[in-house]
Design an enzyme around this catalytic site. Structure first.
Site, PDB file in Angstrom:
ATOM      1  N   GLY A  12     -16.707  27.647 -19.608  1.00  0.00           N
ATOM      2  CA  GLY A  12     -15.845  28.102 -20.781  1.00  0.00           C
ATOM      3  C   GLY A  12     -15.548  29.635 -21.101  1.00  0.00           C
ATOM      4  O   GLY A  12     -16.421  30.237 -19.946  1.00  0.00           O
ATOM      5  N   ASP A  13     -14.763  30.100 -21.869  1.00  0.00           N
ATOM      6  CA  ASP A  13     -14.652  31.397 -21.900  1.00  0.00           C
ATOM      7  C   ASP A  13     -14.229  32.489 -20.708  1.00  0.00           C
ATOM      8  O   ASP A  13     -14.568  33.294 -20.337  1.00  0.00           O
ATOM      9  CB  ASP A  13     -16.071  31.975 -22.508  1.00  0.00           C
ATOM     10  CG  ASP A  13     -16.267  31.263 -23.663  1.00  0.00           C
ATOM     11  OD1 ASP A  13     -15.776  30.925 -24.532  1.00  0.00           O
ATOM     12  OD2 ASP A  13     -17.520  30.772 -23.921  1.00  0.00           O
ATOM     13  N   ASN A  39     -13.910  24.325 -31.516  1.00  0.00           N
ATOM     14  CA  ASN A  39     -14.997  24.950 -31.161  1.00  0.00           C
ATOM     15  C   ASN A  39     -14.913  26.099 -29.961  1.00  0.00           C
ATOM     16  O   ASN A  39     -15.364  26.640 -29.331  1.00  0.00           O
ATOM     17  CB  ASN A  39     -16.106  23.823 -30.520  1.00  0.00           C
ATOM     18  CG  ASN A  39     -15.491  22.954 -29.400  1.00  0.00           C
ATOM     19  OD1 ASN A  39     -14.254  22.663 -29.272  1.00  0.00           O
ATOM     20  ND2 ASN A  39     -16.449  22.157 -28.725  1.00  0.00           N
ATOM     21  N   GLY A  41     -12.730  29.189 -28.735  1.00  0.00           N
ATOM     22  CA  GLY A  41     -12.060  30.232 -29.264  1.00  0.00           C
ATOM     23  C   GLY A  41     -11.385  30.728 -27.912  1.00  0.00           C
ATOM     24  O   GLY A  41     -11.830  31.287 -27.186  1.00  0.00           O
ATOM     25  N   HIS A  42      -9.973  30.879 -28.035  1.00  0.00           N
ATOM     26  CA  HIS A  42      -9.187  31.723 -27.189  1.00  0.00           C
ATOM     27  C   HIS A  42      -8.685  33.060 -27.732  1.00  0.00           C
ATOM     28  O   HIS A  42      -8.229  33.041 -28.730  1.00  0.00           O
ATOM     29  CB  HIS A  42      -7.929  30.847 -26.843  1.00  0.00           C
ATOM     30  CG  HIS A  42      -8.296  29.273 -26.165  1.00  0.00           C
ATOM     31  ND1 HIS A  42      -7.630  28.615 -25.302  1.00  0.00           N
ATOM     32  CD2 HIS A  42      -9.640  29.025 -25.694  1.00  0.00           C
ATOM     33  CE1 HIS A  42      -8.030  27.584 -24.816  1.00  0.00           C
ATOM     34  NE2 HIS A  42      -9.643  27.958 -24.904  1.00  0.00           N
ATOM     35  N   THR A  43      -9.033  34.076 -26.972  1.00  0.00           N
ATOM     36  CA  THR A  43      -8.837  35.515 -27.364  1.00  0.00           C
ATOM     37  C   THR A  43      -7.370  35.960 -26.907  1.00  0.00           C
ATOM     38  O   THR A  43      -7.399  35.987 -25.427  1.00  0.00           O
ATOM     39  CB  THR A  43     -10.025  36.304 -27.080  1.00  0.00           C
ATOM     40  OG1 THR A  43     -11.150  35.784 -27.659  1.00  0.00           O
ATOM     41  CG2 THR A  43      -9.849  37.651 -27.813  1.00  0.00           C
ATOM     42  N   ARG A 137     -14.371   3.835 -34.079  1.00  0.00           N
ATOM     43  CA  ARG A 137     -13.398   3.242 -34.872  1.00  0.00           C
ATOM     44  C   ARG A 137     -13.574   3.290 -36.260  1.00  0.00           C
ATOM     45  O   ARG A 137     -13.271   2.343 -37.148  1.00  0.00           O
ATOM     46  CB  ARG A 137     -12.877   1.716 -34.311  1.00  0.00           C
ATOM     47  CG  ARG A 137     -11.913   1.765 -33.024  1.00  0.00           C
ATOM     48  CD  ARG A 137     -12.140   2.534 -32.078  1.00  0.00           C
ATOM     49  NE  ARG A 137     -13.422   2.137 -31.561  1.00  0.00           N
ATOM     50  CZ  ARG A 137     -13.444   0.984 -30.692  1.00  0.00           C
ATOM     51  NH1 ARG A 137     -12.661   0.107 -30.351  1.00  0.00           N
ATOM     52  NH2 ARG A 137     -14.849   0.934 -29.974  1.00  0.00           N
ATOM     53  N   ASP A 286     -12.507  43.829 -13.617  1.00  0.00           N
ATOM     54  CA  ASP A 286     -12.887  45.299 -13.865  1.00  0.00           C
ATOM     55  C   ASP A 286     -14.253  45.519 -14.249  1.00  0.00           C
ATOM     56  O   ASP A 286     -14.772  46.576 -14.398  1.00  0.00           O
ATOM     57  CB  ASP A 286     -12.075  45.803 -15.401  1.00  0.00           C
ATOM     58  CG  ASP A 286     -12.223  44.695 -16.416  1.00  0.00           C
ATOM     59  OD1 ASP A 286     -11.827  43.535 -16.065  1.00  0.00           O
ATOM     60  OD2 ASP A 286     -12.404  45.059 -17.564  1.00  0.00           O
ATOM     61  N   SER A 327      -6.651  39.384 -13.660  1.00  0.00           N
ATOM     62  CA  SER A 327      -6.595  40.287 -14.930  1.00  0.00           C
ATOM     63  C   SER A 327      -7.644  41.469 -14.797  1.00  0.00           C
ATOM     64  O   SER A 327      -8.820  41.138 -14.536  1.00  0.00           O
ATOM     65  CB  SER A 327      -6.991  39.300 -16.097  1.00  0.00           C
ATOM     66  OG  SER A 327      -7.308  40.211 -17.149  1.00  0.00           O
ATOM     67  N   GLY A 329      -8.269  43.718 -17.526  1.00  0.00           N
ATOM     68  CA  GLY A 329      -8.500  44.421 -18.708  1.00  0.00           C
ATOM     69  C   GLY A 329      -8.145  43.449 -19.752  1.00  0.00           C
ATOM     70  O   GLY A 329      -7.412  42.559 -19.561  1.00  0.00           O
TER      71      GLY A 329
HETATM   72  P1  IMP Z   1     -19.969  21.412 -28.627  1.00  0.00           P
HETATM   73  O1  IMP Z   1     -18.825  21.018 -28.029  1.00  0.00           O
HETATM   74  O2  IMP Z   1     -19.916  22.441 -29.896  1.00  0.00           O
HETATM   75  O3  IMP Z   1     -20.748  20.511 -29.055  1.00  0.00           O
HETATM   76  O4  IMP Z   1     -21.054  22.111 -27.695  1.00  0.00           O
HETATM   77  C1  IMP Z   1     -21.633  21.714 -26.782  1.00  0.00           C
HETATM   78  C2  IMP Z   1     -21.828  22.749 -25.512  1.00  0.00           C
HETATM   79  O5  IMP Z   1     -20.683  23.147 -24.871  1.00  0.00           O
HETATM   80  C3  IMP Z   1     -22.600  23.997 -25.964  1.00  0.00           C
HETATM   81  O6  IMP Z   1     -23.509  24.430 -24.973  1.00  0.00           O
HETATM   82  C4  IMP Z   1     -21.533  25.013 -26.521  1.00  0.00           C
HETATM   83  O7  IMP Z   1     -22.131  26.235 -26.423  1.00  0.00           O
HETATM   84  C5  IMP Z   1     -20.613  24.658 -25.242  1.00  0.00           C
HETATM   85  N1  IMP Z   1     -19.156  25.025 -25.664  1.00  0.00           N
HETATM   86  C6  IMP Z   1     -18.344  24.326 -26.458  1.00  0.00           C
HETATM   87  N2  IMP Z   1     -17.372  24.731 -26.647  1.00  0.00           N
HETATM   88  C7  IMP Z   1     -17.319  25.849 -25.871  1.00  0.00           C
HETATM   89  C8  IMP Z   1     -16.305  27.196 -25.531  1.00  0.00           C
HETATM   90  O8  IMP Z   1     -15.281  27.068 -26.021  1.00  0.00           O
HETATM   91  N3  IMP Z   1     -16.712  28.000 -24.624  1.00  0.00           N
HETATM   92  C9  IMP Z   1     -17.970  28.004 -24.052  1.00  0.00           C
HETATM   93  N4  IMP Z   1     -18.918  27.146 -24.597  1.00  0.00           N
HETATM   94  C10 IMP Z   1     -18.482  26.170 -25.284  1.00  0.00           C
HETATM   95 MG    MG Z   2     -13.893  30.969 -25.687  1.00  0.00          MG
END
Ligand code: IMP
Ligand code: MG
Length: 339
Positions: A12-13, A39, A41-43, A137, A286, A327, A329
């Protein structure tokens, strides 16, 4: 083929938001589709502002592009309304009637679950609890049941398929990354959904025939915001500081400092295979020493040159993706595009 897909190749990220926003501008898609939960976050850095989008598609930056949330989207209505206002994308937004509303009881249940918050490290948005109710369900509210969202609700598979028949181009923005897939990732330290390209297509209501380029996004290192494996984890506080400051490696939803490890070749190979990646999109170059962008990749030295050598091994995995974007920067156009 008309649907390009952006997926995370690591934990992720990786920068899926930035890559999606860049592509939306450059390729001028007719539709920008997002699936998954808040959950993630896309920046996006755009017009001197930082947008941390938990639901709206990053393609909002192209004013011509229609914005779509598929049936595999999980929505916190308050958060989405804020993002609609922030991005000004309300008049071009369409939501599938079967997108699920995350209610406060879901968020409270997740935050009160010490195993989920502790051992698994959930972000605490309630996504997992809502997914669980759907699988069980149980009674749920969908976008079609939410009066505040009614004006956006439309049959998304019908809309998208009609548009495909007329030759429209689409960008599908997935969430999280390879290590976090509940199917293929590092169970139990995973999220509650699969996080690979075919699943994103299904969550949007698109069949497999329309997949075009699949961009797998990687950083030259791996981060993880929760517990679980991080190969070659960096422990040196002084070294980590650069990642947490210049690299902005702080959870955009959770606010936690991200753990940092080395580039994991096995995870990268797995990501290429399972997503059938055709392009690699590299972000955060970078942060490596020797990445002087002024004369292009050919002038890379030191760490950056060594990393490009490592990428050749990733490109040797079937279906043999090519490095497409680098990418360097946070800015939307801080991107080197390779032909
Ligand atoms: P949950 O999906 O919120 O239950 O998180 C489960 C696991 O996935 C945890 O380790 C979170 O930190 C990780 N996680 C969930 N969503 C993201 C994301 O968008 N970026 C990075 N880690 C994530
Ligand atoms: Mg993210």
């Amino acid at each position: 083929m008309p649907v390009d897909i952006v997926v995370g190749g690591q934990g992720g990220d990786e920068g899926k938001g930035k890559v999606s926003a860049y592509l939306a501008c450059k390729r001028d898609y007719d539709y920008s589709i997002r699936v998954g939960g808040p959950n993630a976050g896309h920046t996006v850095f755009f017009n001197d502002r930082i947008y941390t989008l938990k639901t709206m598609p990053s393609g909002f930056v192209n004013k011509r592009t229609k914005l779509v949330l598929g049936a595999g989207t999980y929505i916190i209505t308050d958060w989405l309304e804020k993002e609609i206002e922030l991005t000004g994308g309300g008049n071009r937004l369409v939501i599938d009637p079967h997108a699920v509303i995350i209610e406060s009881r879901h968020t409270n249940a997740e935050r009160g679950d010490t195993r989920m918050m502790g051992k698994i490290g959930s972000v605490g948005t309630g996504l997992g609890a809502a997914v669980r109710d759907r699988v069980d369900r149980k009674e749920l509210r969908f976008a079609k049941d939410e009066p505040r969202l009614k004006k956006y609700v439309k049959d998304v598979p019908e809309l998208l398929n009609k548009a495909l028949a007329k030759g429209s181009k689409m960008l599908l923005e997935g969430t999280q990354g390879m290590k976090l897939s509940v199917l293929h990732g590092e169970y139990p330290f995973v999220t509650s959904r699969d996080t690979t390209a075919s699943t994103f297509m299904g969550e949007a209501g698109l069949g497999p025939k329309y997949a075009g380029e699949v961009y797998a996004v990687f950083k030259p290192y791996v981060t993880r915001v929760g517990p679980g494996k991080v190969a070659g984890e960096m422990r040196d506080k002084a070294k980590l500081l650069k990642y947490h400051t210049a690299g902005r490696e702080v959870g955009s939803v959770s606010g936690r400092l991200r753990r940092v490890g080395g580039f994991d070749m096995e995870v990268a190979r797995q990501a290429v295979r399972i997503n059938s990646a055709t392009k690699l999109a590299i972000t955060h170059i970078d942060l490596l020493e020797g990445a002087d962008l002024s004369r292009g990749v050919k002038s890379f030295k030191g760490e950056a040159e060594r990393f490009m050598g490592t990428l050749e091994k990733v490109c040797a995995v079937y279906p043999y993706p090519k490095v497409g974007l680098i990418s360097y920067g946070p800015g939307l156009f801080d991107v080197l595009e390779l032909k």
